[in-house]
Design an enzyme around this catalytic site. Structure first.
Site, PDB file in Angstrom:
ATOM      1  N   HIS A  64      -2.169   1.927  15.655  1.00  0.00           N
ATOM      2  CA  HIS A  64      -0.906   2.136  14.952  1.00  0.00           C
ATOM      3  C   HIS A  64       0.318   1.939  15.834  1.00  0.00           C
ATOM      4  O   HIS A  64       1.432   2.254  15.423  1.00  0.00           O
ATOM      5  CB  HIS A  64      -0.850   3.554  14.353  1.00  0.00           C
ATOM      6  N   ASP A  85       0.782  -3.450  13.016  1.00  0.00           N
ATOM      7  CA  ASP A  85      -0.575  -3.817  13.451  1.00  0.00           C
ATOM      8  C   ASP A  85      -1.330  -4.545  12.340  1.00  0.00           C
ATOM      9  O   ASP A  85      -2.125  -5.446  12.596  1.00  0.00           O
ATOM     10  CB  ASP A  85      -1.377  -2.569  13.836  1.00  0.00           C
ATOM     11  N   GLN A 119       2.006  -2.232   5.575  1.00  0.00           N
ATOM     12  CA  GLN A 119       2.305  -0.851   5.917  1.00  0.00           C
ATOM     13  C   GLN A 119       2.657  -0.628   7.388  1.00  0.00           C
ATOM     14  O   GLN A 119       3.598   0.082   7.705  1.00  0.00           O
ATOM     15  CB  GLN A 119       1.131   0.046   5.508  1.00  0.00           C
ATOM     16  N   GLU A 159      -4.142  -6.817   2.868  1.00  0.00           N
ATOM     17  CA  GLU A 159      -2.908  -7.413   3.380  1.00  0.00           C
ATOM     18  C   GLU A 159      -2.774  -8.917   3.128  1.00  0.00           C
ATOM     19  O   GLU A 159      -1.676  -9.417   2.849  1.00  0.00           O
ATOM     20  CB  GLU A 159      -2.772  -7.143   4.891  1.00  0.00           C
ATOM     21  N   GLU A 169       0.843  -1.195   0.000  1.00  0.00           N
ATOM     22  CA  GLU A 169       0.000   0.000   0.000  1.00  0.00           C
ATOM     23  C   GLU A 169       0.883   1.250   0.000  1.00  0.00           C
ATOM     24  O   GLU A 169       1.698   1.429   0.906  1.00  0.00           O
ATOM     25  CB  GLU A 169      -0.912  -0.034   1.233  1.00  0.00           C
ATOM     26  N   ILE A 195      -0.309  -6.531  10.155  1.00  0.00           N
ATOM     27  CA  ILE A 195       0.174  -7.883   9.837  1.00  0.00           C
ATOM     28  C   ILE A 195      -0.804  -8.933  10.355  1.00  0.00           C
ATOM     29  O   ILE A 195      -0.786 -10.075   9.898  1.00  0.00           O
ATOM     30  CB  ILE A 195       1.594  -8.091  10.410  1.00  0.00           C
TER      31      ILE A 195
END
Length: 809
Positions: free
Chosen positions: A599, A557, A554, A532, A501, A559
């Site tokens: 985040h 979190d 990105q 993802e 992304e 993942i």
């Protein structure tokens, strides 16, 4: 351009007849395998069975358009297809059913996977790539419903990449991108998000992919209308149908599972679309039957009524195929030609049944002989020990009553004998111990090898090349170091590509790829949608086809969206094929010490525990991260590299040897020497620990700070234990929750490295609160370990030992 099935099917009647009867024979062989396989389970010779009966005809049709270099990503129903492309024999089918650990007899998984999970071997014995263009390829099946779909996307996209990317040896993986990736899935599994995410991505990317949906109307016992918004998945997918002149969408073909000529036509058209136009195709195969139900764990008579069961008997694919053959006739030059009469088909059926029985018998004998060899080696040695303890005779008597002896029974008897003779250092006992150790080592390899690479390219074999700094080395933002290192990587390795992304046009959100898309093109530096799971899938599939993908997630979190694929698929590739396949994808992500619930998470414990088989690398700055990329691109193992999110704007000295220097995996770094306490940490928390260590010095406490750098593998040379031996105190500092990564680190240090022997105080962990961090800098301060927390808790250790010298704060 390679010709397709449609363009090559101008054949004589005699060849057509031969092909049809060969298909019928193979279909009957596959069906008999299913029947006999079920009986082997129900009579106790195998543990579990799940078979492909009812799907024979569509799989025969699919196999006809499957060519050398093509890949399949499927699930556990495709035995007929696997046989048709020479990836499965009767003997290897039953060898897998019995869990035979011999890789020659069971090449798909060496007994590690339950039956129905197929794979071809992409690697030579030394871990090097075979020429995948000389074989038809099956990527190793997995059971999780729809879990095979994200990988399918990457397998298909690799063909598109190879249309423009060439490198030394690339001819072993692709012929100018003319390969098609085939996926198979049960109709109920189309309710899973992975199915929709993959199809959506494939339609956007326009990759050569054919997805076959085997639609039998049920998901185990739950009917289709309770699975999806509409019972007809083709109708649901109608919005995906591409429009003329548009470079989006897919083709949708619906066909009946029992209609042999229509199936041949459907797959011929599907291949033509995919191979010549690089268009994804969905083949919705309807009216599929399951003659024996879902699996050996239940009976479909429990949830199918009599009318449905009667319909399945009438519309059984092989029965309909036989009917079609017997009714087929054609006039050729005034003479009526038929395909076969009833007697000829009966003969084929009898031959198929005999062929299957002979294959099963041989597979069972081979499997039993492998156990007999162990039994013959161990039992006499156990018997020799009988005089040392009367209970051994009782154990032998129990053993002799076992009807079907397994390896575990023999090893249990040997271990029980060794236990009963403990303390007796006799020649007989020593002979048993020696033989036990020898055989157990073999079984350890049979069941536990290849979780990580065992080739010369394993990451721990990559030579360390230190970064070179000179007086002319620039001091730059951390992001510049990693960006310029990526520049060198993409220049040096034409097979590398990165996607994620915002990774392409703007050079990622932190500008670690700034300007690289303009330099290397949109194929190699690519943006993706927000998806993802399939970003990871792209990486897995591409890596299985010889590319070196860097799949960017990105934030750390996020993942969690692809953790299922990491755990069930990527982490197990080498293991579940016993070194037959590999997928050296690098997962690039960033995280730690940011702000806000979504985040700043640190789900490292989940990644660690669910992804054994993937290297987990946690560099403290961007120079270290760059070094890890350089290391892993010389390796054949998958890895997660977590860049420090708060390090992109911090200044670092840029090495002069970008693209060349490496950071060794499994090696810690002592970043501050001390004599009173060992502080172990990693990632962004390292900076906070270093600040705390400076404060502790002012309080008379000399702290040694160790940056772990690599969680898997972990401190291979046991430097942390040596530090604890010097300081006699241990503190593990982690921004994960209690019992997270800190528990793993403690287990490694105290149990594996035996450092508990050197402790004068209880080991201490300093972790985050057991919730996500609240927003803003204050949220970080009160949610994750601060320097104040560290100073106070570490000081408290010394207060407990010497309250006079270290009075209570």
């Amino acid at each position: 351009m390679e010709e397709t099935y449609i363009e090559t099917q101008q054949i004589s009647f005699q060849d057509f007849k031969k092909n049809v009867l060969e298909d019928y024979k193979l279909g009957r062989i596959s069906r008999e395998m299913s029947y006999l396989g079920r009986r082997e389970v129900l009579t106790g010779k195998a543990k579990f069975g799940i078979f492909g009966d009812g799907k024979e005809l569509p799989q025969l049709a699919m196999a006809k358009v499957f060519r050398n270099g093509d890949f399949r990503s499927g699930y556990y129903r495709d035995q007929t297809f696997a046989m048709a492309v020479d990836a499965l024999t009767v003997e290897s089918f039953f060898a897998q059913l019995y869990a035979d650990t011999n890789v020659e007899r069971e090449p798909a998984s060496a007994g590690r996977q339950m039956n129905g999970h197929y794979a071809t071997r992409s690697l030579n014995e030394d871990g090097s790539w075979k020429n995948l263009m000389n074989q038809k390829n099956i990527s190793s099946d997995i059971s999780p419903t729809a879990g095979q779909m994200p990988r399918l996307l990457g397998l298909a996209q690799a063909s598109k990449i190879y249309k423009s990317v060439k490198f030394e040896g690339s001819e072993k993986f692709s012929n100018n991108g003319n390969e098609v990736a085939f996926g198979t899935i049960g109709d109920a599994s189309t309710a899973e998000g992975h199915f929709w995410e993959t199809l959506n991505a494939a339609c956007a990317l326009q990759v050569p992919m054919i997805v076959s949906i085997w639609d039998d109307g049920y998901g185990i016992s739950v009917p289709t209308q309770n699975q999806r918004a509409k019972a007809d998945i083709a109708e649901m997918l109608s919005g995906f149908q591409r429009k003329e002149g548009e470079n989006q969408g897919c083709e949708i073909i619906q066909v009946k599972a029992w209609d042999y000529p229509s199936l041949l036509d459907a797959y011929a058209r599907a291949e033509h679309f995919a191979r010549t136009e690089s268009v994804p195709v969905v083949v919705h195969v309807v009216e599929v039957t399951q003659p024996q139900g879902h699996s050996t764990s239940g009976s479909h008579e429990r949830y199918k009524d009599e009318a449905r069961l009667n319909w399945e008997t009438e519309f059984d694919g092989l029965a309909k195929f036989k009917e079609w053959i017997l009714n087929y006739s054609i006039d050729i030059e005034g003479k009526e030609e038929i395909l076969a009469n009833a007697e000829e088909l009966d003969s084929i059926e009898a031959e198929a049944k005999k062929w299957v029985k002979e294959g099963q018998k041989k597979a069972w004998e081979n499997y039993q002989n492998s156990i007999k060899e162990i039994k013959d080696a161990i039992l006499p040695l156990v018997a020799n020990c009988k005089s040392q303890n009367p209970e051994i005779s009782v154990e032998i008597e129990h053993f002799n009553k076992i009807i079907s002896v397994a390896k575990k029974d023999v090893f249990h008897l040997a271990r029980k004998t060794l236990l009963l003779t403990r303390g007796n250092q006799t020649v007989e006992r020593q002979s048993l111990q020696t033989k036990f150790d020898e055989l157990f080592k073999v079984e350890k390899d049979n069941y536990s090898s290849h979780l990580y690479s065992q080739s010369q390219w394993k990451a721990t074999n990559v030579k360390e090349v230190p970064p070179v700094f000179t007086d002319s080395s620039e001091t730059v933002d951390g992001r510049v170091v990693v960006r310029n290192n990526f520049d060198k990587i993409f220049e040096k390795y034409p097979e590398t590509l990165v996607f994620g992304e915002d990774a392409g046009n703007i050079g990622d959100v932190n500008q670690g790829l700034e300007g690289l898309q303009e330099k290397y093109g949109e194929v190699r530096i690519a943006d993706t949608g927000i998806r993802e799971a399939t970003i990871l899938g792209q990486g897995i599939g591409m890596a299985m086809r010889g590319l070196r993908p860097i799949a960017e997630i990105q934030y750390l979190d996020y993942i969690l969206y692809c953790l299922q694929g990491m755990s069930d698929d990527l982490a197990t590739v080498q293991y579940r094929t016993k070194g037959g396949q590999k997928a050296p994808v690098i997962i690039r992500t960033r995280g730690h010490r940011l702000e806000g619930i979504w985040h700043s998470g640190s789900p490292m414990a989940g990644i660690l525990n669910l992804s054994k088989g993937i290297l987990i690398l946690v560099p403290r700055n961007l120079t270290k991260a760059a070094g890890f990329y350089n290391t892993m691109l010389q390796s054949d193992e998958p890895a997660v590299i977590v860049e420090t999110l708060n390090g992109y704007r911090l200044k670092e000295k840029q090495p002069d040897n970008l693209g060349e220097f490496t950071v060794p995996v499994g090696k810690v770094e002592i970043t501050k020497e001390g004599k009173d306490v060992t502080l172990v940490t990693y990632g962004s928390t390292w900076r906070v620990v270093m600040d705390a260590a400076s404060e502790l010095e002012k309080l008379g406490i000399s702290a040694e700070v160790i940056d772990v750098q690599s969680l898997i593998p972990f401190d291979l040379t046991h430097e942390i234990a040596e530090s604890v031996k010097k300081t006699n105190r241990l503190v593990v500092i982690d921004e994960d929750v209690e019992g997270g990564t800190s528990a793993f680190i403690l287990q490694q240090i105290l149990e594996k490295q035996k450092a508990f022997r050197y402790l004068d105080s209880d080991p201490v962990t300093i972790c985050a609160e057991n919730h996500r961090p609240a927003y803003a800098s204050d949220g970080d301060y009160f949610s994750k370990p601060s320097a104040d927390d560290m100073v106070e808790k570490i000081y408290g250790i010394f207060y407990e030992n010497d309250p006079v010298k270290f009075p209570k704060i």
